[in-house]
Design an enzyme around this catalytic site. Structure first.
Site, short mmCIF file in Angstrom:
data_model
loop_
_atom_site.label_atom_id
_atom_site.label_comp_id
_atom_site.label_asym_id
_atom_site.label_seq_id
_atom_site.Cartn_x
_atom_site.Cartn_y
_atom_site.Cartn_z
N ASN A 45 90.22 69.02 95.80
CA ASN A 45 90.76 69.13 94.44
C ASN A 45 91.00 70.59 94.08
O ASN A 45 90.27 71.46 94.55
CB ASN A 45 89.79 68.51 93.43
CG ASN A 45 89.72 67.00 93.57
OD1 ASN A 45 90.73 66.36 93.85
ND2 ASN A 45 88.54 66.45 93.38
N CYS A 54 92.37 59.89 97.56
CA CYS A 54 91.39 59.93 96.46
C CYS A 54 90.88 58.51 96.23
O CYS A 54 91.65 57.55 96.28
CB CYS A 54 92.06 60.47 95.20
SG CYS A 54 90.97 60.49 93.76
N HIS A 55 89.60 58.38 95.95
CA HIS A 55 89.01 57.05 95.80
C HIS A 55 88.91 56.58 94.35
O HIS A 55 88.34 55.51 94.08
CB HIS A 55 87.62 57.01 96.44
CG HIS A 55 86.65 58.01 95.89
ND1 HIS A 55 85.60 58.51 96.60
CD2 HIS A 55 86.58 58.62 94.67
CE1 HIS A 55 84.91 59.36 95.87
NE2 HIS A 55 85.49 59.43 94.70
N HIS A 96 93.94 61.52 89.47
CA HIS A 96 92.89 61.46 88.45
C HIS A 96 93.43 61.05 87.09
O HIS A 96 92.67 60.97 86.12
CB HIS A 96 92.10 62.77 88.35
CG HIS A 96 91.26 63.05 89.55
ND1 HIS A 96 90.84 64.31 89.89
CD2 HIS A 96 90.76 62.23 90.51
CE1 HIS A 96 90.12 64.26 91.00
NE2 HIS A 96 90.06 63.00 91.40
#
Length: 467
Positions: free
Chosen positions: A151, A173-174, A209
């Site tokens: 990130n 990304c999870h 995000h």
């Protein structure tokens, strides 16, 4: 058929991600070859290599790899089929400034690594490093697939493509996985249906995000239509989707009650598809992050750097114990998908998953070339983005605001133009209530706090002497 591959792991001394990845590779079938570990902390990489040796001896291991530590990036990348990048740009000293310096100006951040003041400063440190990675990959292993875990995800991925346009890269990304698991909880509570996130289909899109789910189906059942009934029961008290305790947000700084998600669905008719700690940072500061009391009411936490330092120290103790054979490393499949994506690229089936790539039209409401997160199809050395559903107009405006800031931050860093970077800094939703003077003072303070990592690239003294 077994595939022998070389994986170059940049940041191979990682205390968490590297070992998770190593474990997932071990339990996968029909793989083997070399994992090249590279890290500025050579000792940490050597520990992971020793842990890799124990992984190879574990009865759960199906694919054995040779773990080798390299001290030169060029040798690490030579002959690589895959390059994995997972680094921490800076130290906890820099992170402390990123996260906590804005607090005296009334700006609170729950993570501080993607957007907001902390995200901008972290990007200023990270982009120059990634420029070097992209140049090296272009020269040494241009055909390798590159998987980014670092990130700020969007800016890291943008750097790779800007420096090397032909690169084959995507950001993993999870966070969407957690949102999918939350929807499985909705299914369970309202319909009594036990499902895993892989049993449901979601259309998720946005920027990393700050993704949004506009469609969620279990067979023909529309899960989003179950949310109002679910919220009647659980909105006020909160509902964390992971583990046995749905109230874990009362003591776990990484947990949250999904109250922000549910509020977003109430407001906009689409559901935020990341953890509440991340989603809140993309919204105006007086909504979810006005002050610590407001954060507590929304049932998530402000993750302090003190906590991260303590956690890191504990991880190092565990790592040393595992590297010395004094503690067993559990070789089990994690919830991460990177290895499944790699296998699909190698021809082992087809996988659909959300990843970060340049916008080629898969998100019509964002500029072409911006890094967007959508579903993509992985198969036979190809990644094909899936065109997403349009976002509701108000949601699209919020995503556009943040996407524009990400792109402007990158352009300013690329040009080493502190004025442009500051414009993006001051335009962060979390900085919306700062006066122009306070925004300038905060930007100056944060840059000077972390100048050890900035002076090589930016003319800080010249810029700030004129302000």
């Amino acid at each position: 058929m077994k595939k022998n591959i070389k994986i170059a792991y940049i940041g191979g001394g990682s205390k968490l991600w590297a070992r998770t990845f190593m474990s997932d590779l071990a339990v996968a079938e029909n793989l083997g070859g070399e994992i090249a570990l590279y890290d500025i902390d050579v000792e940490a990489a050597e520990r992971n290599a020793r842990i890799g040796g124990y992984i190879n001896q574990n009865p759960n291991t199906k694919s054995v790899f040779e773990y080798k530590v390299y001290t030169k990036l060029e040798e690490t990348l030579k002959g690589a089929d895959f390059v994995v990048i997972s680094i921490l740009p800076g130290t906890f000293k820099e992170m402390r400034s990123d996260v906590h310096a804005p607090e005296k100006y009334g700006v609170y951040q729950s993570v501080g690594d993607t957007v907001g003041p902390g995200g901008v400063l972290r990007a200023m440190r990270t982009v120059p490093i990634y420029e070097g990675f992209a140049k090296a990959i272009k020269e040494i292993c241009p055909n390798a697939w590159v998987i980014n875990f670092t990130n700020p995800m969007s800016i890291c991925t943008k750097t790779l493509y800007d420096v090397f346009p032909e690169i084959k890269a995507f950001g993993c990304c999870h966070e969407v996985f957690h949102a999918q698991q939350f929807l499985c909880c909705v299914l369970k509570e309202i319909k009594g249906i036990d499902a895993t996130r892989k049993d449901i289909y979601t259309d998720a899109c946005g920027v990393n995000h700050f993704t949004w789910i506009t469609e969620a189906k279990y067979g023909n059942l529309d899960i989003l239509k179950l949310l109002p009934e679910f919220m009647e029961k659980f909105y006020e008290e909160g509902y964390y989707e992971e583990g046995e305790d749905r109230f874990a947000f009362n003591y776990d700084t990484f947990a949250y009650g999904n109250k922000v998600k549910m509020d977003m669905y109430n407001r906009y008719g689409a559901m935020g598809a990341a953890g509440d700690r991340h989603l809140a940072e993309f919204m105006p500061g007086d909504m979810y992050l006005k002050n610590p009391e407001t954060v507590k009411d929304w049932k998530f936490g402000l993750t302090t750097v003190d906590f991260r330092e303590k956690q890191q120290a504990e991880k190092i103790v565990d790592t040393i114990a595992m590297a010395n054979g004094e503690k067993e490393f559990p070789v089990v499949k994690s919830s991460e998908e990177a290895v499944e994506l790699m296998k699909a690229l190698m021809g082992f089936g087809t996988v659909v998953s959300n990843v970060n790539m340049p916008n080629k039209g898969q998100m019509s409401q964002l500029p072409l070339g911006s890094i967007v997160e959508t579903n993509c199809v992985f198969s036979n050395d190809q990644v094909k983005p899936v065109v997403s559903n349009p976002l509701p107009e108000e949601v699209a405006e919020l995503v556009q605001w943040n996407c524009a800031n990400i792109d402007k931050t990158y352009e300013g860093i690329k040009a080493r133009d502190l004025g442009t970077i500051f414009e993006a800094f001051a335009n962060q939703p979390l900085c919306e209530n700062l006066s122009a003077e306070d925004a300038k003072e905060l930007f100056k303070e944060m840059c000077l706090n972390t100048r050890e990592y900035l002076d090589e690239f930016y003319a800080l003294d010249t810029y700030f002497s004129n302000k």
